[in-house]
Design an enzyme around this catalytic site. Structure first.
Site, PDB file in Angstrom:
ATOM      1  N   ARG A  63       8.602  62.007 153.130  1.00  0.00           N
ATOM      2  CA  ARG A  63       9.732  62.320 152.248  1.00  0.00           C
ATOM      3  C   ARG A  63      10.898  62.928 153.027  1.00  0.00           C
ATOM      4  O   ARG A  63      12.020  62.975 152.564  1.00  0.00           O
ATOM      5  CB  ARG A  63       9.275  63.230 151.102  1.00  0.00           C
ATOM      6  CG  ARG A  63      10.233  63.242 149.966  1.00  0.00           C
ATOM      7  CD  ARG A  63       9.732  63.808 148.620  1.00  0.00           C
ATOM      8  NE  ARG A  63       8.394  64.278 148.544  1.00  0.00           N
ATOM      9  CZ  ARG A  63       8.032  65.544 148.823  1.00  0.00           C
ATOM     10  NH1 ARG A  63       8.932  66.420 149.221  1.00  0.00           N
ATOM     11  NH2 ARG A  63       6.778  65.910 148.694  1.00  0.00           N
ATOM     12  N   TYR A 116      31.094  51.685 138.295  1.00  0.00           N
ATOM     13  CA  TYR A 116      29.768  51.137 137.995  1.00  0.00           C
ATOM     14  C   TYR A 116      29.171  51.895 136.810  1.00  0.00           C
ATOM     15  O   TYR A 116      29.166  53.125 136.785  1.00  0.00           O
ATOM     16  CB  TYR A 116      28.871  51.214 139.230  1.00  0.00           C
ATOM     17  CG  TYR A 116      27.469  50.722 138.982  1.00  0.00           C
ATOM     18  CD1 TYR A 116      27.232  49.453 138.466  1.00  0.00           C
ATOM     19  CD2 TYR A 116      26.376  51.543 139.233  1.00  0.00           C
ATOM     20  CE1 TYR A 116      25.952  49.004 138.210  1.00  0.00           C
ATOM     21  CE2 TYR A 116      25.081  51.095 138.995  1.00  0.00           C
ATOM     22  CZ  TYR A 116      24.880  49.840 138.475  1.00  0.00           C
ATOM     23  OH  TYR A 116      23.605  49.409 138.214  1.00  0.00           O
ATOM     24  N   ASP A 188      32.813  55.110 147.204  1.00  0.00           N
ATOM     25  CA  ASP A 188      31.767  54.092 147.153  1.00  0.00           C
ATOM     26  C   ASP A 188      32.382  52.814 147.731  1.00  0.00           C
ATOM     27  O   ASP A 188      33.200  52.151 147.096  1.00  0.00           O
ATOM     28  CB  ASP A 188      31.326  53.897 145.690  1.00  0.00           C
ATOM     29  CG  ASP A 188      30.214  52.858 145.543  1.00  0.00           C
ATOM     30  OD1 ASP A 188      30.091  51.995 146.436  1.00  0.00           O
ATOM     31  OD2 ASP A 188      29.503  52.887 144.524  1.00  0.00           O
ATOM     32  N   LYS A 213      23.383  45.602 148.413  1.00  0.00           N
ATOM     33  CA  LYS A 213      24.361  44.524 148.330  1.00  0.00           C
ATOM     34  C   LYS A 213      24.633  43.909 149.710  1.00  0.00           C
ATOM     35  O   LYS A 213      23.755  43.315 150.290  1.00  0.00           O
ATOM     36  CB  LYS A 213      25.626  45.050 147.645  1.00  0.00           C
ATOM     37  CG  LYS A 213      25.338  45.854 146.359  1.00  0.00           C
ATOM     38  CD  LYS A 213      24.839  44.966 145.248  1.00  0.00           C
ATOM     39  CE  LYS A 213      24.252  45.662 144.038  1.00  0.00           C
ATOM     40  NZ  LYS A 213      24.624  46.991 143.679  1.00  0.00           N
TER      41      LYS A 213
END
Ligand code: PLP
Length: 398
Positions: A63, A116, A188, A213
């Site tokens: 983690r 978004y 972003d 993406k």
């Protein structure tokens, strides 16, 4: 992970960035190995103590980091010109972890209205539980930004270009206004990619990517990333280790593999989108084309200034007619898949009303600014002529 940016171009950095410098040599493997482990072992107690005291390096537990993932982070630092990067399991995990780490309780976030959907949902429905308020402004309204900054806004967050109208935020102008008051600027850059836009060099403090993406580029893996100054990435990484939205090492390898061809894929997607935008703009069955590379786009001047490599692989357009006509066009296309997402080698097409906002009433959609005749076409790397011919035959059938 501070790394001096070398003078090589983006394609060389995409292939070699982080690879030989970050990983240790395993079996002389040419490619970065997938270190598929949940935990990292220590040779003896002294080594554990040395680790606790900062004299021995270890990720300790999956983690908190992983060698394969660390190479992705180093490559992204080189591509964006950032000092540090934290990669996570999805773009949304990067969004939520970043906001929770950088915005204080009872804080104030400013964002832009073409955003978004899930990012806006988190800001407007979850952040208020911590007393955080959210101001939504037009991407080009610097006066509204100045008012929010004067009002003590802690963080400005926007996509550039935005999704789906491809509005471009003037990052330098935003950063200048935010810097004076210590408002953190997060951009972003998913739709731009580091090939087309260097948001940190323009003045952003942190750049966010849905790595899912263009960076990963093959429609086969989800990931997210945040790149920026160490002082911003450190608290995000610490919270990331608590919240636990870590990327699996195998997914990190797929991202690495995809990123090596980033420049080539983005160059083709740029070309395809520019050609489609020009073709559609002169077509009488198309009402309006949204593409920052077109002089008719409201942010064309900003885009020309800050998008060096190209204007991106996405084109949005409004079909003359309404919801049904736009659906008919989409159904007549033969090359792109009907699917959400973008940035992979396959072209994808969608009608935002149907795929993302079907649960909203026409009035709510109008309020958000989603037009029913809007089509979002995300170019892959197919041959330009094939995509244009396909659009031609589909438009003929309307
Ligand atoms: N940012 C933008 C611009 C997006 O389009 C998306 C997803 O579509 C996200 C962030 C979220 O990324 P992910 O789907 O990897 O969680």
């Amino acid at each position: 992970m501070s790394r001096e940016r070398d003078k090589s171009g983006p394609s060389t950095r995409a292939v070699h960035g982080g690879e030989r410098t970050t990983r240790s040599r395993v079996s002389d493997s040419l490619t970065t190995p997938i270190v598929q482990t949940a935990a990292f072992w220590f040779r003896d107690t002294q080594e554990v103590i040395a680790y606790q005291e900062g004299r021995h390096a270890s990720f300790e537990y999956g983690r908190y980091g992983n060698p394969t993932t660390r190479v992705v982070e180093a490559k992204l630092c080189e591509l964006e010109g950032g000092a540090d990067c934290v990669v996570s399991a999805s773009g949304m995990n990067s969004v939520t972890t970043m906001l929770l780490a950088l915005v204080p309780q009872n804080g104030h976030v400013v964002t832009t209205h073409d955003c978004y959907r899930r990012t806006r949902q988190f800001m407007q429905t979850v952040m208020p539980k911590m007393g955080v308020r959210c101001t939504v402004i037009d991407p080009s309204d610097l006066h509204a930004l100045e008012r929010a900054v004067a009002d003590g806004a802690n963080l400005f967050f926007s996509e550039s270009p935005t999704n789906p109208y491809l509005r471009c935020v003037d990052v330098s102008a935003v950063a200048e206004r935010c810097r004076a008051k210590g408002t953190v600027v997060v951009i972003d850059s998913t739709l731009a990619t580091p090939v087309n836009q260097q948001a940190l060099a323009l003045g952003a403090d942190v750049v966010l990517h849905s790595v899912t993406k263009y960076l990963a580029g093959h429609n086969d893996v989800l990931a997210g990333a945040l790149v920026g100054k160490e002082s911003f990435i450190r608290p995000i990484r610490e919270l990331h280790g608590v919240l636990g939205g870590v990327i699996d090492p195998h997914a990190a390898y797929l991202v690495l593999r995809g990123m090596k061809t980033l420049s080539l894929r983005v160059a083709r997607a740029n070309e395809n989108a520019a050609a489609i935008a020009r073709f559609l703009e002169q077509h009488d069955k198309i009402e309006r084309v949204h593409y920052p590379g077109l002089p008719s786009h409201p942010d064309h001047a900003v885009a020309r200034r800050q998008m060096g490599g190209g204007f991106g692989g996405m084109v949005s357009f409004e079909v003359r007619g309404g919801l049904e006509t736009a659906s008919k066009l989409i159904d007549a296309l033969r090359v792109p898949y009907i699917a959400p997402s973008m940035g992979g080698v396959e072209s994808l097409v969608e009608q935002p009303t149907v795929i993302s906002y079907w649960d909203k009433s026409p009035e709510e959609r109008a309020q958000i600014g989603i037009r029913d005749n809007l089509v979002r076409y995300s170019c892959g790397v197919e041959d330009t002529d094939d995509l244009i011919r396909d659009l031609e035959q589909a438009l003929e059938r309307l």
